[in-house]
Design a protein around this motif. Structure first.
Motif, PDB file in Angstrom:
ATOM      1  N   TYR A 817       2.109  11.765  12.867  1.00  0.00           N
ATOM      2  CA  TYR A 817       2.811  10.591  13.379  1.00  0.00           C
ATOM      3  C   TYR A 817       3.684  10.054  12.271  1.00  0.00           C
ATOM      4  O   TYR A 817       3.532  10.408  11.103  1.00  0.00           O
ATOM      5  CB  TYR A 817       1.820   9.531  13.869  1.00  0.00           C
ATOM      6  CG  TYR A 817       0.843   9.068  12.830  1.00  0.00           C
ATOM      7  CD1 TYR A 817       1.182   8.036  11.960  1.00  0.00           C
ATOM      8  CD2 TYR A 817      -0.403   9.667  12.694  1.00  0.00           C
ATOM      9  CE1 TYR A 817       0.297   7.628  10.997  1.00  0.00           C
ATOM     10  CE2 TYR A 817      -1.292   9.247  11.729  1.00  0.00           C
ATOM     11  CZ  TYR A 817      -0.937   8.219  10.883  1.00  0.00           C
ATOM     12  OH  TYR A 817      -1.813   7.806   9.930  1.00  0.00           O
ATOM     13  N   GLU A 818       4.573   9.175  12.656  1.00  0.00           N
ATOM     14  CA  GLU A 818       5.488   8.627  11.662  1.00  0.00           C
ATOM     15  C   GLU A 818       4.827   7.502  10.897  1.00  0.00           C
ATOM     16  O   GLU A 818       4.218   6.626  11.494  1.00  0.00           O
ATOM     17  CB  GLU A 818       6.751   8.141  12.361  1.00  0.00           C
ATOM     18  CG  GLU A 818       7.665   9.301  12.668  1.00  0.00           C
ATOM     19  CD  GLU A 818       8.909   8.865  13.403  1.00  0.00           C
ATOM     20  OE1 GLU A 818       8.970   7.682  13.776  1.00  0.00           O
ATOM     21  OE2 GLU A 818       9.772   9.701  13.589  1.00  0.00           O
ATOM     22  N   GLN A 819       4.961   7.526   9.600  1.00  0.00           N
ATOM     23  CA  GLN A 819       4.369   6.472   8.788  1.00  0.00           C
ATOM     24  C   GLN A 819       5.357   5.341   8.597  1.00  0.00           C
ATOM     25  O   GLN A 819       6.548   5.538   8.487  1.00  0.00           O
ATOM     26  CB  GLN A 819       3.970   7.038   7.431  1.00  0.00           C
ATOM     27  CG  GLN A 819       2.817   8.038   7.543  1.00  0.00           C
ATOM     28  CD  GLN A 819       1.899   7.948   6.373  1.00  0.00           C
ATOM     29  OE1 GLN A 819       2.341   7.746   5.270  1.00  0.00           O
ATOM     30  NE2 GLN A 819       0.613   8.095   6.611  1.00  0.00           N
ATOM     31  N   GLY A 820       4.818   4.143   8.594  1.00  0.00           N
ATOM     32  CA  GLY A 820       5.680   2.975   8.435  1.00  0.00           C
ATOM     33  C   GLY A 820       5.905   2.640   6.989  1.00  0.00           C
ATOM     34  O   GLY A 820       5.290   3.197   6.116  1.00  0.00           O
TER      35      GLY A 820
ATOM     36  N   SER B 206       2.986   1.223  13.184  1.00  0.00           N
ATOM     37  CA  SER B 206       3.469   2.038  12.057  1.00  0.00           C
ATOM     38  C   SER B 206       2.468   1.889  10.931  1.00  0.00           C
ATOM     39  O   SER B 206       2.526   0.937  10.169  1.00  0.00           O
ATOM     40  CB  SER B 206       4.836   1.538  11.583  1.00  0.00           C
ATOM     41  OG  SER B 206       5.729   1.501  12.647  1.00  0.00           O
ATOM     42  N   PRO B 207       1.510   2.817  10.833  1.00  0.00           N
ATOM     43  CA  PRO B 207       0.454   2.663   9.823  1.00  0.00           C
ATOM     44  C   PRO B 207       0.999   2.818   8.400  1.00  0.00           C
ATOM     45  O   PRO B 207       2.023   3.458   8.200  1.00  0.00           O
ATOM     46  CB  PRO B 207      -0.510   3.809  10.147  1.00  0.00           C
ATOM     47  CG  PRO B 207      -0.061   4.373  11.445  1.00  0.00           C
ATOM     48  CD  PRO B 207       1.376   4.044  11.599  1.00  0.00           C
ATOM     49  N   TYR B 208       0.308   2.217   7.457  1.00  0.00           N
ATOM     50  CA  TYR B 208       0.672   2.381   6.056  1.00  0.00           C
ATOM     51  C   TYR B 208      -0.046   3.602   5.489  1.00  0.00           C
ATOM     52  O   TYR B 208      -1.093   4.004   6.003  1.00  0.00           O
ATOM     53  CB  TYR B 208       0.295   1.123   5.270  1.00  0.00           C
ATOM     54  CG  TYR B 208       1.248  -0.001   5.523  1.00  0.00           C
ATOM     55  CD1 TYR B 208       2.482  -0.038   4.862  1.00  0.00           C
ATOM     56  CD2 TYR B 208       0.952  -0.998   6.444  1.00  0.00           C
ATOM     57  CE1 TYR B 208       3.385  -1.058   5.112  1.00  0.00           C
ATOM     58  CE2 TYR B 208       1.850  -2.021   6.698  1.00  0.00           C
ATOM     59  CZ  TYR B 208       3.071  -2.039   6.024  1.00  0.00           C
ATOM     60  OH  TYR B 208       3.970  -3.042   6.272  1.00  0.00           O
ATOM     61  N   ASP B 211      -4.026   4.384   5.560  1.00  0.00           N
ATOM     62  CA  ASP B 211      -4.710   3.949   6.780  1.00  0.00           C
ATOM     63  C   ASP B 211      -5.273   5.168   7.499  1.00  0.00           C
ATOM     64  O   ASP B 211      -4.766   6.277   7.347  1.00  0.00           O
ATOM     65  CB  ASP B 211      -3.722   3.260   7.730  1.00  0.00           C
ATOM     66  CG  ASP B 211      -3.294   1.903   7.219  1.00  0.00           C
ATOM     67  OD1 ASP B 211      -3.734   1.526   6.109  1.00  0.00           O
ATOM     68  OD2 ASP B 211      -2.519   1.243   7.918  1.00  0.00           O
TER      69      ASP B 211
END
Lengths: 820, 229
Positions: A817-820, B206-208, B211
């Motif tokens: 998944y895309e990381q923020g 939007s995980p860091y 996480d």
């Protein structure tokens, strides 16, 4: 020429007006006037700029003036003429033309425009019936019907003109017009209805769709005005070194620029918004002398900027404008004398329409240049020429029985003077679109509208309409307002506004594009290099920067498939291209490529289907070339993959373009066995297609629009992000909930039907299979990819054939998944 | 252990939370094993009725299946206490409250504690009527701080467990495949639970870096929770 039987004083007055302008009425204008006077409905088939507006206008004026001499003048005249146009931009132009001639003839009619932009105070006046002519859109017509006492409004109406009917006919907006007309005709039996249409492949159908099934006094009038068109294909210097694949066409820049230079004013049409951004950027990069004299125009650029571009085009201040379909329609730009089409226009009508945007001066010629973006597209150039010579144009398929539009209409009636189920059923059955609406379907719709669908609960609190005086009405003012705000069938994608920090809107881009960026990142939009500064709610704040970036937003949609007509001629031209005595310059130029194709593989004739088989490190490739457009190919690829995989367990990935599709597999593909087992059979076709594709995912995409049109999703007040948070639900969630709890819901069924029809072009799949059944299948084993296969081979957009459930699919997916 | 409860734990993801063995269930709840505590959040009962009252024709009575699911978990896991971390009801005490009361009667013996959420707009005195205890937040075993909105602070040594966000992630596979999945979102001091209710919607997070994301692959009794990275 036909004899003009009776010349009344009115007719003379109009003829005099034409003479005073130095014009003579065209034969077709006189024909419309006569037919109209005899009480005919009809379609006027005439190109823009041919005087079609006056043909309709004077027909109505003549009736009015003749009536005046017989009857005594009344003080308060109501609405006489309703003019429906698909584009707000066109309405102002029409208003101007009508006002001018009305004042010349001394007619005291008040003429006004009513669109979504009209102010409330003007609308109030219009409601009081102070205007005799209203120019409006399909949406605004429905808003009139949603008003109280709308029947009174239409009582004195003489005529409804539906302008650009060919544009409306193939869409849900066209159905809105049909519904609106059915209401007007129920109120006013005498009203005449005329459509104005450009030439399309099924002009006769367009008459029936507009007026409803049945016979009567109706006729098509054709304006025999030959517009001269010059078509030139720009040829690459060395076809051997011209790319086999690609869609940008930047390689042809040095050929395009001299044409801009030697022309007065040029429109450069590209197929996508991102392509237009790139072309604009590249022209300025290589030819900086154009700075200030070229502009960019596409649908995501802010309206104000687009207006500026359009007005400067009018004034002749711009040398060229790079644009998309955003300039297909609209008012004529007199200074434009040249049009350039980059890449395949995908359809003959679109090409013709675009060509027609040039050469509006009297006796001027429309001049269009076709710029191929890869070598095979040259053949399309030859096909386009032949199509236009023989007038082989696309048909517009009317939308049949859309449930969502009918639900919206039912609520519209309920918001106005109330909905009488039986009466409305009889009315809508008279339209073409709903002529075979069944009673059980109508009953379902009424249950949906009145009681919120099939409910199991006895203490249900559903309420939107109430039964008052024998009719269902929306009595709650807030709900009524909500509904009026949602009237329409155009659903905008979720997009973010792009604004300068200092103020000023540039336009909008899709949310996903901005979501993948961070403040400080640079991208190109509206022809400018911009640095993302901040994101707040639905606005991306930017500032200008000198830093350059190759990041250009891409917008969903816009990938049109090649039309049936163009595909057919392409197959013909391809067959001709192998002959020694080809005449067309495009076919001569592409000779070396065609030769290479026959050396490495084969060039299919009209009665052949070519299949190429090829092995690479990736695995086994099969290429099929039905030439049926990319959407139908998507369905065909999935179908073939599914049917082959029934013989032995296999997993395919597939890719396609407008010419053919590819199946890729890690092990040997039993092709010949599959063909004998009915690979191309049209038996169980729908079943096999539904099994082969991820049908629920595709239908879910269609459901978005349906949910919005039928009022399941309220988009909110214009310009506001969110409203009434407790009523937010995504169409995806609704789709899942309906699938589980109400699978017989007609809106769900509509989503699947629309998916088959528009997402996969089911009818073309069927047509292709019927054709293949009669064709000879030629299978070639290749050592190296052929020129035909190459563009598909390098296409990164791949789909997978799977009949697995989501959970199984997800398990196999490489999870990330895309990381923020 | 019954076959069903075996399957529940097989499909779940076992994890240690602040020293406690826990199961992240594919039914979108967490079960603390040694204390026998069931944690879940965001049912939004009455959401569909609210829609319908406002004239949006969504199917009625979907929430019954959410309560059936909760009942099933209670039967199989036999928890001592059930904590609902907010948003039990969608808009105040709404029209489906009778549905809830009826269900509650069938599970009288289980303690149910509601940590009040932003949607639960009703007087705490209603707790009697509903047969549940209502609290603003709660510290469980000096290890977990239970609250509705995750917030930006935490107590030292405590793991905040909350709901409110309805977290989901978008996963990508080869060939342009994507899927949106509800998930448990675990970061250093916080665990956010997915929404338990079906008609609730999701928010893509939007995980860091660092996480941990546990995605819920739904599929009735065969659903699964898997950690993704």
């Amino acid at each position: 020429m036909k004899e003009i039987s009776e010349v009344t004083s009115t007719d003379r007055k109009i003829e005099d007006w034409f003479t005073s302008k130095g014009w003579t009425p065209f034969e077709f204008q006189r024909e419309v006037w006569q037919l109209y006077a005899k009480g005919y409905d009809g379609i006027l088939n005439a190109p823009t700029g041919s005087g079609k507006t006056y043909a309709m206008w004077y027909a109505v004026i003549a009736e009015h003036l003749n009536a005046d001499t017989k009857k005594k003048k009344r003080k308060n005249e109501g609405l006489k003429l309703l003019w429906i146009t698909p584009l707000k931009a066109l309405s102002k132009d029409i208003e101007r033309a009508l006002k001018e001639s009305a004042s010349d003839l001394g007619i005291q009619w008040k003429i006004s425009t009513r669109t979504g932009d009209t102010s409330a105070s003007v609308k109030a006046k219009q409601k009081k019936n102070e205007y005799q002519v209203l120019i409006t859109t399909p949406e605004s017509l429905h808003l009139m019907i949603a008003g109280k006492q709308h029947e009174k409004f239409f009582e004195e109406l003489l005529c409804v003109v539906v302008d650009e009917w060919h544009e409306l006919m193939g869409s849900k907006r066209g159905v809105q017009v049909e519904l609106g007309l059915s209401r007007i005709k129920a109120v006013n039996k005498k009203v005449r209805v005329w459509g104005v249409s450009a030439t399309i492949g099924n002009l006769k159908d367009s008459l029936t769709v507009l007026l409803g099934p049945g016979k009567g006094k109706r006729k098509i009038v054709k304006a025999e005005i030959e517009k001269k068109i010059s078509i030139t294909s720009l040829l690459p210097d060395e076809v051997e070194r011209f790319p086999w694949a690609g869609h940008l066409g930047i390689k042809m820049l040095h050929k395009v620029v001299p044409i801009i230079k030697q022309s007065g004013s040029t429109l450069i049409f590209t197929n996508t918004r991102s392509q237009s951004e790139i072309w604009y950027q590249k022209i300025l990069e290589h030819y900086p002398e154009f700075a200030g004299t070229i502009a960019l125009h596409h649908g995501s650029i802010d309206r104000k900027i687009r207006d500026w571009v359009e007005s400067n085009l009018h004034k002749g201040k711009l040398k060229a404008v790079v644009c998309t379909s955003s300039l297909d329609l609209g008012v004529d730009f007199y200074p434009v004398d040249t049009v350039i089409q980059i890449g395949s226009p995908k359809g003959v009508s679109r090409f013709l329409q675009r060509a027609g945007r040039s050469g509006h001066r009297p006796d001027a010629m429309s001049r269009i240049y076709f710029v191929p973006t890869h070598s095979l597209e040259l053949i399309e150039g030859a096909a386009l020429k032949q199509a236009i010579e023989t007038n082989y144009l696309e048909e517009r398929q009317p939308v049949i029985k859309p449930i969502d539009v009918l639900i919206q209409y039912a609520f519209t009636l309920a918001a106005g003077d109330g909905l009488d189920p039986q009466k409305t059923f009889e009315e809508v059955k008279k339209t073409f679109s709903y002529s075979d609406l069944r009673e059980d379907e109508w009953n379902w719709i009424m249950r949906f509208v009145i009681s919120g669908g099939d409910t199991l609960k006895n203490y249900d609190e559903y309420s939107k309409v109430e039964l008052v005086d024998g009719r269902y009405r929306i009595t709650d003012r807030r709900k009524s307002l909500f509904h009026k705000l949602s009237i329409g069938t155009i659903v905008s994608e979720m997009s973010m506004l792009v604004k300068y920090m200092s103020g000023g809107t540039l336009g909008s881009v899709e949310e996903d594009f901005i979501a993948a960026m961070r403040p400080g990142d640079v991208f190109t939009f509206a022809g400018k290099n911009l640095e993302l500064a901040d994101i707040r709610e639905i606005t991306a704040y930017v500032r200008k920067t000198k830093r350059k970036s190759s990041r250009v937003p891409s917008w969903l949609g816009g990938r049109m498939p090649l039309s049936s007509q163009l595909s057919e001629l392409l197959r013909v031209k391809l067959g001709e291209s192998v002959k020694d005595n080809v005449k067309e310059i495009e076919l001569k130029t592409i000779r070396p490529i065609v030769k290479l194709q026959s050396e490495r593989s084969h060039v299919p004739g009209k009665n052949e289907l070519l299949i190429e088989s090829f092995e690479s490190e990736e695995g086994h490739h099969l290429f099929f070339y039905p030439f049926e457009g990319r959407l139908a190919h998507e369905g065909l690829a999935a179908l073939c993959g599914y049917r082959i995989a029934k013989l032995k367990p296999l997993t395919f990935s597939f890719a396609m373009n407008d010419y053919g599709f590819e199946l890729l597999c890690d092990s040997d593909i039993p092709l010949r066995q599959a063909i004998t087992n009915g690979l191309f059979s049209s038996e169980l076709l729908e079943h096999d297609i539904m099994q082969s594709i991820n049908s629920s995912e595709l239908a879910k995409r269609r459901f978005r629009q349906i949910a919005r049109i039928s009022g399941l999703i309220f988009q909110g007040y214009p310009g506001k992000y969110k409203t009434n948070k407790n009523l937010q639900a995504s169409s995806e969630l609704l789709f899942e909930v309906f699938s589980k709890y109400e699978p017989e819901n007609l809106l769900l069924k509509q989503a699947y039907d629309e998916m088959l029809q528009y997402q996969l072009e089911y009818f073309r799949i069927r047509a292709a299979l019927d054709r293949i059944a009669k064709q000879k299948v030629v299978i070639k084993d290749l050592e190296r990819p052929s020129p035909f296969s190459f563009p598909i081979l390098v296409d990164r957009m791949r789909e997978k054939i799977t009949t697995e459930k989501l959970e199984d699919r997800v398990r196999k997916m490489q999870l990330r998944y895309e990381q923020g | 252990m019954s076959r069903d409860s075996m399957r529940i734990s097989e499909n779940a993801c076992t994890i240690v939370l602040n020293g406690e063995q826990a199961l992240m269930l594919s039914q979108k709840a967490v079960f603390l094993m040694s204390d026998k505590v069931l944690l879940l959040s965001d049912l939004h009962i009455g959401k569909s009725s609210h829609f319908r009252r406002e004239g949006v024709a969504v199917p009625s009575s979907m929430h019954a299946s959410d309560l059936l699911k909760l009942g099933y978990l209670i039967k199989q896991l036999n928890p001592k206490r059930v904590f609902i971390l907010g948003d039990l009801f969608h808009v105040g005490l709404n029209y489906d409250v009778d549905l809830f009361k009826g269900w509650r009667d069938a599970f009288k013996d289980t303690d149910i504690i509601l940590i009040k959420g932003n949607h639960d707009r009703f007087e705490a005195s209603k707790s009697c009527e509903l047969g549940i205890e209502i609290l603003d937040d709660y510290i469980l075993n000096d290890k977990f701080h239970l609250r509705h909105i995750p917030g930006n602070f935490h107590y030292d040594g405590l793991l905040t467990i909350s709901g409110h966000i309805h977290p989901a992630v978008r996963v990508f596979g080869k060939g342009r495949q994507t899927a949106t999945l509800s998930c448990f979102h675990l970061s250093e001091h916080k665990l956010v639970l997915p929404a338990f209710g079906e008609f609730t919607g999701r928010h893509i997070i939007s995980p860091y870096p660092g996480d941990r994301i546990f995605a819920v692959i739904e599929g009735g009794s065969s659903g699964k929770v898997v950690e993704i990275r």
